[in-house]
Design an enzyme around this catalytic site. Structure first.
Site, PDB file in Angstrom:
ATOM      1  N   ALA A   1     -11.336   5.191   3.458  1.00  0.00           N
ATOM      2  CA  ALA A   1     -12.726   4.818   3.746  1.00  0.00           C
ATOM      3  C   ALA A   1     -13.034   4.732   5.232  1.00  0.00           C
ATOM      4  O   ALA A   1     -14.191   4.513   5.603  1.00  0.00           O
ATOM      5  CB  ALA A   1     -13.060   3.490   3.077  1.00  0.00           C
ATOM      6  N   SER A   2     -12.038   4.889   6.100  1.00  0.00           N
ATOM      7  CA  SER A   2     -12.291   4.831   7.545  1.00  0.00           C
ATOM      8  C   SER A   2     -13.311   5.889   7.955  1.00  0.00           C
ATOM      9  O   SER A   2     -13.148   7.074   7.651  1.00  0.00           O
ATOM     10  CB  SER A   2     -10.991   5.047   8.335  1.00  0.00           C
ATOM     11  OG  SER A   2     -10.149   3.928   8.246  1.00  0.00           O
TER      12      SER A   2
ATOM     13  N   HIS B   1      -7.192  10.386   4.058  1.00  0.00           N
ATOM     14  CA  HIS B   1      -6.620   9.438   5.007  1.00  0.00           C
ATOM     15  C   HIS B   1      -6.864   9.938   6.429  1.00  0.00           C
ATOM     16  O   HIS B   1      -6.781  11.132   6.701  1.00  0.00           O
ATOM     17  CB  HIS B   1      -5.124   9.270   4.758  1.00  0.00           C
ATOM     18  CG  HIS B   1      -4.818   8.611   3.453  1.00  0.00           C
ATOM     19  ND1 HIS B   1      -4.029   9.193   2.481  1.00  0.00           N
ATOM     20  CD2 HIS B   1      -5.207   7.413   2.945  1.00  0.00           C
ATOM     21  CE1 HIS B   1      -3.944   8.371   1.442  1.00  0.00           C
ATOM     22  NE2 HIS B   1      -4.649   7.295   1.701  1.00  0.00           N
ATOM     23  N   GLY B   2      -7.158   9.013   7.327  1.00  0.00           N
ATOM     24  CA  GLY B   2      -7.468   9.373   8.702  1.00  0.00           C
ATOM     25  C   GLY B   2      -8.969   9.348   8.940  1.00  0.00           C
ATOM     26  O   GLY B   2      -9.749   8.943   8.081  1.00  0.00           O
TER      27      GLY B   2
ATOM     28  N   ASP C   1       0.835  -1.196   0.000  1.00  0.00           N
ATOM     29  CA  ASP C   1       0.000   0.000   0.000  1.00  0.00           C
ATOM     30  C   ASP C   1       0.874   1.251   0.000  1.00  0.00           C
ATOM     31  O   ASP C   1       1.798   1.375   0.811  1.00  0.00           O
ATOM     32  CB  ASP C   1      -0.897  -0.022   1.244  1.00  0.00           C
ATOM     33  CG  ASP C   1      -1.945   1.069   1.245  1.00  0.00           C
ATOM     34  OD1 ASP C   1      -2.403   1.454   0.148  1.00  0.00           O
ATOM     35  OD2 ASP C   1      -2.330   1.526   2.340  1.00  0.00           O
ATOM     36  N   HIS C   2       0.602   2.162  -0.908  1.00  0.00           N
ATOM     37  CA  HIS C   2       1.300   3.453  -0.971  1.00  0.00           C
ATOM     38  C   HIS C   2       2.819   3.305  -0.979  1.00  0.00           C
ATOM     39  O   HIS C   2       3.529   3.991  -0.232  1.00  0.00           O
ATOM     40  CB  HIS C   2       0.861   4.371   0.172  1.00  0.00           C
ATOM     41  CG  HIS C   2      -0.520   4.915  -0.002  1.00  0.00           C
ATOM     42  ND1 HIS C   2      -0.804   5.953  -0.859  1.00  0.00           N
ATOM     43  CD2 HIS C   2      -1.702   4.545   0.550  1.00  0.00           C
ATOM     44  CE1 HIS C   2      -2.108   6.208  -0.815  1.00  0.00           C
ATOM     45  NE2 HIS C   2      -2.666   5.355   0.023  1.00  0.00           N
TER      46      HIS C   2
ATOM     47  N   ASN D   1     -10.337   0.635   0.959  1.00  0.00           N
ATOM     48  CA  ASN D   1      -9.189   0.616   1.876  1.00  0.00           C
ATOM     49  C   ASN D   1      -9.576   1.151   3.252  1.00  0.00           C
ATOM     50  O   ASN D   1     -10.141   2.247   3.352  1.00  0.00           O
ATOM     51  CB  ASN D   1      -8.055   1.482   1.321  1.00  0.00           C
ATOM     52  CG  ASN D   1      -7.302   0.805   0.199  1.00  0.00           C
ATOM     53  OD1 ASN D   1      -7.875   0.076  -0.606  1.00  0.00           O
ATOM     54  ND2 ASN D   1      -6.003   1.043   0.136  1.00  0.00           N
ATOM     55  N   VAL D   2      -9.233   0.385   4.283  1.00  0.00           N
ATOM     56  CA  VAL D   2      -9.521   0.791   5.659  1.00  0.00           C
ATOM     57  C   VAL D   2      -8.265   0.602   6.499  1.00  0.00           C
ATOM     58  O   VAL D   2      -7.689  -0.488   6.524  1.00  0.00           O
ATOM     59  CB  VAL D   2     -10.684  -0.029   6.256  1.00  0.00           C
ATOM     60  CG1 VAL D   2     -10.928   0.375   7.708  1.00  0.00           C
ATOM     61  CG2 VAL D   2     -11.947   0.154   5.431  1.00  0.00           C
TER      62      VAL D   2
END
Length: 284
Positions: A210-211, A180-181, A82-83, A230-231
């Site tokens: 997606a969190s 993100h976050g 990831d990333h 993505n979580v």
């Protein structure tokens, strides 16, 4: 073969109208939660790790854990970079056995993004490794990469087609208003933009950040073409808060086999909810 690439997973999701969750893990316990929950629900999942996670746990260790757990549960798993931003780092991990990669060059100008991604695609496809790339930038922080909200920008639908065709990627991460976050307030997702991207690009689309999104928003993005969700932060928050609470209530606790159980249980609830939101239960 239980350790697989994400290509078939995401193609199946695209045809089936559901999404595959990618859960960022950090250690044995967080991986146990994801794999055990996925196996119990017969759900396809992706085990994701940032460069920091692979440095922390060790590439060979993570690969060995994923392989052993996939075989133990007779459940196919994908381990995903990831990333990741550096070609040499990606190449080394692919040679070690990783079969799914996200090359993140979204911070570069469009032409340079294409060039960097194509280099990774050309290498990875020789090893039957699937490649995800990002067009547009999400705000927030992932590992050591931080993007100011003012510098974040959305994916251009017409550019998305050019990008996909020029690079040969297997999936495309899009920027439509997530970050993100966790969110201080509910984000306003650009569903119209996502629908336009879907009309221009026939690849499986990926939603990062997606969190904390509502079930309604997640399911709407899936209807409009998102095949991978993505979580990360939501998992860390649930795990760490439950652990803090337990140790506060039981200051005498010293055995991690005991005090980690509440943390794992809290994280398991999040994993189960995300699998339900993605509609992938019973799809493995």
């Amino acid at each position: 073969m239980y350790v697989v690439s994400t290509k078939q997973m995401l193609n199946n999701a695209q045809r089936g109208g559901y999404a595959v969750p990618a859960f960022n893990i950090h250690n044995l316990e967080t991986m146990q939660v994801v794999v055990e929950t996925a196996a119990n629900l017969h759900a396809p999942v992706i085990i994701a790790g940032t460069p920091g996670t692979f440095t922390h746990a060790g590439t060979e260790n993570l690969l060995a854990l994923v392989s052993a757990m996939a075989k133990h549960y007779h459940h196919p798993l994908a381990i995903h970079l990831d990333h990741h931003t550096k070609f040499d780092d990606i190449a080394q991990k692919v040679r070690s056995g990783v079969r799914s990669v996200m090359i993140d060059a979204s911070h570069l100008p469009f032409a340079q993004n294409i060039s960097r991604v194509k280099e990774v695609v050309d290498f990875c496809h020789r090893f039957d490794v699937s490649v995800e790339a990002e067009l547009g930038q999400l705000g927030g922080q992932e590992d050591d990469v931080q993007v100011n909200e003012a510098d974040a920008f959305y994916t251009n639908p017409a550019q998305a087609r050019e990008f996909a065709e020029a690079t040969g990627i297997d999936s495309l991460a899009v920027a439509i208003g997530t970050a993100h976050g966790m969110y201080a307030s509910a984000p306003a997702l650009d569903f119209s933009r996502l629908e336009n991207i879907r009309q221009w690009v026939n690849l499986p689309l990926v939603l990062h950040g997606a969190s904390g999104l509502s079930t309604k928003d997640i399911q709407q993005t899936i209807k409009l073409g998102i095949c991978k969700i993505n979580v990360a932060t939501e998992l860390k928050n649930a795990f760490s808060q439950a652990l803090k609470n337990y140790l506060t209530e039981h200051p005498e606790a010293t055995d991690p086999r005991d005090y980690l159980q509440s943390a794992k249980s809290a994280m398991r609830d999040v994993v189960s909810k995300v699998i339900a939101d993605c509609g992938c239960e019973g799809r493995a």
